[in-house]
Design an enzyme around this catalytic site. Structure first.
Site: not given
Ligand code: OXD
Ligand code: MN
Length: 609
Positions: A73, A224, A266, A291
């Site tokens: 990311r 996300k 994370s 998650d």
């Protein structure tokens, strides 16, 4: 199915307009069928983008290697483009939405030349669940189509649910690598250079525009981008919670089950915790999600959570049958591996898989790699952020009710991070607002040089949402307080805990063994929810008495005492850091309640000194 068969006029127009801008060769709808999945996989293998793994080792699975510049990311290229900078808050990158749309429209112009535009209708959450949301992603990446088919619920059934005028979150994605006439990728992962990558969110219009990266959370826009950044805004406006949390089910030897969510930054082991095998005899842990959790009040006044995802996008390195048996089993078949090493007999291998590389392997950079254990500086064969994309249903630990559209009632919420010192193994908040305070101060030790922070320093990551909150973090704290106020019955709100598996001694060795042994803490959490836990009041909250948690093998009495001690000076330093460096960021958006808790904490600590 053809784009002209789409009955939803607005959706059809939106697709055709984007096609006009990006000029793909054709438009294909991801129908969600296994035939289409297989066809796409076969084309990717034939074109050299991925390799088929040995069907005897990893049936129906492939391994991709990404471009070395496109492996994670990209937080510094991720934007919350709200109308004002103030609305995005101090923790997000902001660009004026009009300017950003101009820049990105220019980038999208012709960006799909020589490629196919895929339309991915997807549901985050079980189809038709009152908590679920529908998105449609337009992409020129087959890798994205395949991953989305595992990670979300994709296909014509989603279009059926949308009908002629249903609401969907529009998501644009292009890898940003148009092909000239006759040009091909030659099997190379397509992406754009870093300065052209944009992962953009427009919270007021609930749009996602992503350009230039084909990897993970930058490109699989349900995860996300939709399920956290845009959903956090929807949740604020609609009165629910969209959180970076695992969901697990824990069952006592008496057969009583409770559901627990947990927010951890994370790389703190959420997937491992969600799938742990308890070491405490008679207890069972099952997985609902690893998650993301979406939580809404049910008619009975309890908070119910769903896992909006359908798969795991797990970090491979460090995952072994010993560290996470259930994840290894989940990724045994029908799995997409990215940036792992591939062995001569076409299996995958990575650092920490539990055994040495069986001969030479092809590393994630496509070079031959021979393990040399005498060379401490040898570069790893798998990228440290290498991933497996596996269907959630394949985890042996998956709970039967993981797809229940009404969700599961949550008894406890855990917050945690990597804290080598100060934060004890577990403490419980006095009430909801005190729990919000604990969530707001979550921090985690930086383990890899990233984001210009020094390894070993603590990065505050409130609610583990720092990279994922789609609006002003101070307002987000207020939203959590508002949710507590909205509860019909305060006693039905989940209890809130702060856990820390990562305490280390002066030699930097972990004091607590973690993994399956964390079930000892979960047991205490369960008992606290039942009202049967042995507890003591401390200046920081409610803690287990010294005999409340059985010691795991290898943990001495002195170490247990250290794990359950309140380090007064450490906490006073913590208070000072929050007061000087953390809370001021939020300005007048910081809820007053939270400063009061900080003052109280300081007073309690000073009184105990
Ligand atoms: C993830 C993350 O990949 O949090 O889940 O980075
Ligand atoms: Mn995550």
């Amino acid at each position: 199915m053809n784009v002209n068969d789409i009955k939803h006029a607005k959706l059809k127009k939106w697709i055709l307009d984007f096609a006009e801008l990006t000029t793909p060769e054709q438009i294909v709808i991801a129908d969600g069928s296994s035939a289409q999945y297989d066809e796409l996989i076969a084309s990717q293998i034939a074109d050299g983008y991925c390799v088929a793994l040995n069907p005897e080792k990893k049936p129906h699975s492939v391994a991709y290697n990404s471009d070395p510049s496109d492996v994670a990311r990209v937080e510094n290229r991720t934007y919350i483009a709200s109308k004002t900078k103030e609305a995005a808050g101090p923790t997000n990158n902001w660009i004026d939405p009009v300017a950003l749309k101009e820049t990105m429209t220019d980038l999208y112009r012709g960006s799909m030349k020589g490629r196919t535009l895929y339309v991915i209708p997807f549901s985050m959450g079980p189809l038709g669940s009152p908590i679920a949301k529908i998105g449609v992603e337009l992409t020129d990446s087959i890798y994205v189509v395949l991953n989305m088919m595992i990670m979300t619920r994709v296909g014509t059934k989603v279009l059926d649910l949308l009908g002629t005028d249903g609401y969907f979150v529009p998501c644009y994605h292009s890898v940003g690598k148009p092909l000239a006439e006759g040009e091909s990728d030659n099997g190379q992962w397509p992406c754009a250079p870093l300065e052209h990558k944009y992962i953009s969110h427009f919270p007021e219009t609930r749009e996602i525009w992503s350009y230039g990266s084909g990897y993970g959370g930058n490109a699989l826009l349900g995860k996300k981008c939709l399920a956290l950044r845009i959903a956090s805004v929807l949740a604020r406006d609609e009165g629910w919670l969209a959180e970076h949390m695992l969901i697990l089910k824990i069952t006592s030897p008496e057969g009583k089950s409770r559901y627990v969510t947990g927010a951890f930054p994370s790389a703190c082991g959420k997937t491992n915790l969600a799938m742990l095998i308890p070491t405490v005899p008679g207890w069972k842990v099952e997985t609902i999600g690893d998650d993301i959790a979406w939580m809404k009040f049910g008619d009975d006044g309890r908070l119910y959570a769903i896992n909006p995802e359908a798969g795991f996008f797990g970090v491979a390195p460090g995952t072994s049958l010993q560290s996470n048996y259930n994840a290894m089993k989940a990724a045994e078949k029908n799995t997409i591996f990215t940036n792992c090493a591939v062995t001569e007999d076409k299996d995958v291998w990575w650092e920490g898989i539990g055994y040495d590389a069986p001969g030479p392997v092809i590393d994630w950079l496509n070079n031959e790699w021979v393990q040399d254990k005498s060379n401490k500086d040898q570069k790893p064969a798998a990228n440290p952020n290498a991933r497996f994309t596996a269907p959630a249903a394949q985890a042996p630990s998956i709970a039967a009710e993981w797809e229940d559209p009404k969700g599961v009632p949550i008894s406890a919420i855990l917050f945690g991070g990597r804290r080598p010192k100060t934060v004890p193994l577990v403490h419980m908040s006095h009430d909801w607002n005190h729990g919000v305070f604990l969530g707001s101060i979550v921090g985690s030790e930086i383990t890899a040089a990233a984001l210009d922070l020094k390894v070993g320093t603590i990065r505050r990551d409130p609610f583990a949402m720092l990279p994922f909150c789609g609006y002003h973090m101070g307002e987000y704290f207020q939203h959590w307080i508002n949710i507590g106020k909205a509860a019909k019955d305060q006693s039905k709100l989940p209890k809130i805990f702060y856990v820390n598996w990562f305490r280390r001694d002066e030699n930097k060795h972990f004091i607590w063994p973690g993994f399956g042994e964390n079930s000892r803490v979960l047991k205490w959490v369960f008992e606290a929810c039942e009202g049967t836990a042995k507890t003591v009041d401390t200046p920081i909250g409610v803690m287990p008495s010294i005999d409340a948690i059985d010691r795991p093998e290898g943990v001495t009495e002195a170490q247990m005492k250290e794990l359950l001690e309140v380090d007064i000076d450490g906490w006073l330093a913590e208070v000072a850091d929050i007061r000087e460096n953390h809370y001021p960021k939020f300005g007048d958006k910081l809820p007053k309640e939270l400063s009061v808790f900080l003052d109280q904490l300081e007073a309690n600590l000073k009184a105990a000194k």
